[in-house]
Design a protein around this motif. Sequence first.
Motif, PDB file in Angstrom:
ATOM      1  N   GLU A 197      -6.434   3.676   3.540  1.00  0.00           N
ATOM      2  CA  GLU A 197      -6.454   2.372   2.869  1.00  0.00           C
ATOM      3  C   GLU A 197      -5.745   1.330   3.722  1.00  0.00           C
ATOM      4  O   GLU A 197      -6.205   0.185   3.826  1.00  0.00           O
ATOM      5  CB  GLU A 197      -5.807   2.447   1.493  1.00  0.00           C
ATOM      6  CG  GLU A 197      -5.845   1.113   0.774  1.00  0.00           C
ATOM      7  CD  GLU A 197      -5.238   1.137  -0.618  1.00  0.00           C
ATOM      8  OE1 GLU A 197      -4.955   0.039  -1.134  1.00  0.00           O
ATOM      9  OE2 GLU A 197      -5.047   2.227  -1.186  1.00  0.00           O
ATOM     10  N   ARG A 200      -8.042   0.265   6.467  1.00  0.00           N
ATOM     11  CA  ARG A 200      -9.139  -0.565   5.980  1.00  0.00           C
ATOM     12  C   ARG A 200      -8.677  -1.973   5.586  1.00  0.00           C
ATOM     13  O   ARG A 200      -9.317  -2.962   5.940  1.00  0.00           O
ATOM     14  CB  ARG A 200      -9.794   0.132   4.776  1.00  0.00           C
ATOM     15  CG  ARG A 200     -11.072  -0.534   4.312  1.00  0.00           C
ATOM     16  CD  ARG A 200     -11.716   0.192   3.133  1.00  0.00           C
ATOM     17  NE  ARG A 200     -10.941  -0.019   1.918  1.00  0.00           N
ATOM     18  CZ  ARG A 200     -10.272   0.918   1.269  1.00  0.00           C
ATOM     19  NH1 ARG A 200     -10.242   2.150   1.709  1.00  0.00           N
ATOM     20  NH2 ARG A 200      -9.600   0.641   0.173  1.00  0.00           N
ATOM     21  N   ARG A 201      -7.562  -2.070   4.888  1.00  0.00           N
ATOM     22  CA  ARG A 201      -7.141  -3.360   4.347  1.00  0.00           C
ATOM     23  C   ARG A 201      -6.302  -4.215   5.294  1.00  0.00           C
ATOM     24  O   ARG A 201      -6.354  -5.430   5.211  1.00  0.00           O
ATOM     25  CB  ARG A 201      -6.350  -3.155   3.053  1.00  0.00           C
ATOM     26  CG  ARG A 201      -7.209  -2.668   1.922  1.00  0.00           C
ATOM     27  CD  ARG A 201      -6.371  -2.523   0.667  1.00  0.00           C
ATOM     28  NE  ARG A 201      -7.164  -2.009  -0.410  1.00  0.00           N
ATOM     29  CZ  ARG A 201      -7.442  -2.686  -1.497  1.00  0.00           C
ATOM     30  NH1 ARG A 201      -6.980  -3.905  -1.658  1.00  0.00           N
ATOM     31  NH2 ARG A 201      -8.165  -2.148  -2.437  1.00  0.00           N
ATOM     32  N   ILE A 257       0.840  -1.201   0.000  1.00  0.00           N
ATOM     33  CA  ILE A 257       0.000   0.000   0.000  1.00  0.00           C
ATOM     34  C   ILE A 257       0.876   1.253   0.000  1.00  0.00           C
ATOM     35  O   ILE A 257       0.635   2.190  -0.766  1.00  0.00           O
ATOM     36  CB  ILE A 257      -0.967  -0.023   1.203  1.00  0.00           C
ATOM     37  CG1 ILE A 257      -1.963  -1.167   1.026  1.00  0.00           C
ATOM     38  CG2 ILE A 257      -1.685   1.310   1.364  1.00  0.00           C
ATOM     39  CD1 ILE A 257      -2.784  -1.488   2.250  1.00  0.00           C
TER      40      ILE A 257
END
Length: 158
Positions: free
Chosen positions: A59, A62-63, A6
């Motif tokens: 992100e 969330r991931r 990410i």
Amino acid sequence: MKKIYIEIKWAFIYSITLLAWMLLENTLGWHQERIADQWWLTLLFIPFAVFIYLLAVREKRRRVYDRKMTWPQAFLSGAILSVFIALLTPISSYIINNYITPELFFNAMDYSTKNVGMTQSDANEYVLLTTYLWQSPIGALAFGLATAAIVALFVRKK
């Protein structure tokens, strides 16, 4: 590797956004006839940079962290992003200085000697490409760590 994917992805997005911004600056004449205003007009990029950091850390939350993230986790993610951005900075600088706006340093030196009162040798040292190539990664890392600390305050969730 999957955990830092990410940050790597967003470092490339940041670099591409920076290149697009520099192209916009050059197109608007901020590297030629409006070179005197370039230093503060460049500050207009800061909201875009902060937004990219925010999206990257969100992100990650969330991931990787199942929508729960502490401040240290968010800061660490932003710090890793900063390191990757700093590593990409020499490549971005090379593209900017050779393809997007190769005349920027000459224009800055010319402006410094004519309007700021610098001597030619002082202007050469101040606006030297190699100095810029060393300062860019250090500046990116410092700005990135400060941004990561602030963004982490807003992204943390229990």
